[in-house]
Design an enzyme around this catalytic site. Sequence first.
Site, short mmCIF file in Angstrom:
data_model
loop_
_atom_site.label_atom_id
_atom_site.label_comp_id
_atom_site.label_asym_id
_atom_site.label_seq_id
_atom_site.Cartn_x
_atom_site.Cartn_y
_atom_site.Cartn_z
N ASN A 152 35.37 47.10 -1.46
CA ASN A 152 34.36 46.63 -2.50
C ASN A 152 33.19 47.73 -2.73
OD1 ASN A 152 33.56 46.06 0.50
ND2 ASN A 152 31.75 45.12 -0.42
N GLN A 181 38.42 41.76 -4.03
CA GLN A 181 38.08 42.78 -5.37
C GLN A 181 39.51 43.14 -6.00
OE1 GLN A 181 35.35 43.91 -6.50
NE2 GLN A 181 33.94 42.95 -4.82
N HIS A 203 33.81 33.81 -7.94
CA HIS A 203 32.84 34.57 -9.01
C HIS A 203 33.08 35.92 -9.33
CE1 HIS A 203 30.12 36.57 -6.01
NE2 HIS A 203 30.92 35.75 -5.24
N THR A 239 33.90 16.90 0.89
CA THR A 239 34.35 16.34 -0.85
C THR A 239 34.61 17.66 -1.53
OG1 THR A 239 33.18 14.23 -0.45
CG2 THR A 239 33.69 15.17 -2.47
N CYS A 324 25.65 42.29 -0.64
CA CYS A 324 25.24 41.72 0.49
C CYS A 324 24.39 42.71 1.49
CB CYS A 324 26.62 41.53 1.38
SG CYS A 324 27.73 40.47 0.46
#
Length: 377
Positions: A152, A181, A203, A239, A324
């Site tokens: 990444n 990636q 995402h 859920t 991150c």
Amino acid sequence: MYYFDNSATTQPNPEVLETYQKVAQQCFANPSSIHALGVLAQKLLSQAREQVATLLHVQPKEVYFTSSGTEANNWVMQSMVPALNHMRPDAKRILISAIEHPSISEQISWLKAQGFDVQQIPVNADGMIDIMALEQLLDANTLLISTMAINNEVGSVQPLNQMATLLNQYPQIIWHVDGVQAVTTQFEQLIHERIDAVTLSGHKFHAGRGTGILIMKQRVSSQPFLYGGGQESGLRSGTENLASIVATAKALRLAVAAQDEVKLRLQAYRQDIIAALEEHKWIVFAKESASEHIICAAFPTIPGEVLVHAFEAKYVMVSTTSACSSRKHQQHHTLAAMSVPDHLSTSAIRISMASTTTQADVTALIKAIETVTAQFN
């Protein structure tokens, strides 16, 4: 604005957002409910699972939905590893490459505390796993190996086929691949019969945030990761985020369908960007080994954070390292593993593209490279 931080997150596809909204508004029932709307929700969930399975050449029951790639990677280490070790009590060795995402590497201390012998696989100067070193580390007591498909931070494409050849000699070893990636230009890397588990994150391929995917083939054992209502075959209760799951499955289908065109286009963009960087005396890392969509480069002596803000002033968005760690000012750990000196790694930025990247974006970036370089000369 010209956006080149797609390895951190991508812009959601309008078609995907439309699907999310439609499902959220019209099929909002709990898939576990037995009334008609619940049955419809369950049908959509099953269809999404089947769609992902088809794309990855696995069975639907081998597809599990999570909240993120990070959650999926934690599931591997904290639930899969103990279950595998229960089946093979004498197998205590776990191999993790030296360039893994923090969602893997930050679990090393936990694994060691559980009594596992964790060894890191070194990489070469191109950011690729050292195959000879891996061969020396593998033994009959190795339980699991976890490696990226695409790094990444520098974009290095890992030699998965060579690794598979080695691992064929050890069929008892479970192999997990972080493919987060890989979807943009290297999706085919993830389709391999020897790979036992794969992590994806919606995402990163134009879905919204909040949905990850863990592929666990049938020979992989796992104990429950989240306890509760028994969703995801009793392994990940909670859920289901139905609208996001359906949208993510659609985003993956669209990304795979467009990959050939995207790969060629980004390859041409990459060549032009690298030419501009080198013309202005930037140092490009993993130049020959990186995926088409990621470029990592340094302008010596200027801190990466300063460079990011200089590009931002030109309305060009790049990053220092992975999202991150950039706000935490952490060391560029991939470059460190590649033995890049600190005075270069601290000047590194990452330029990352996606299917949405245009020629206009690249033209603006190249102009900004010239302007920013002149600013610090």
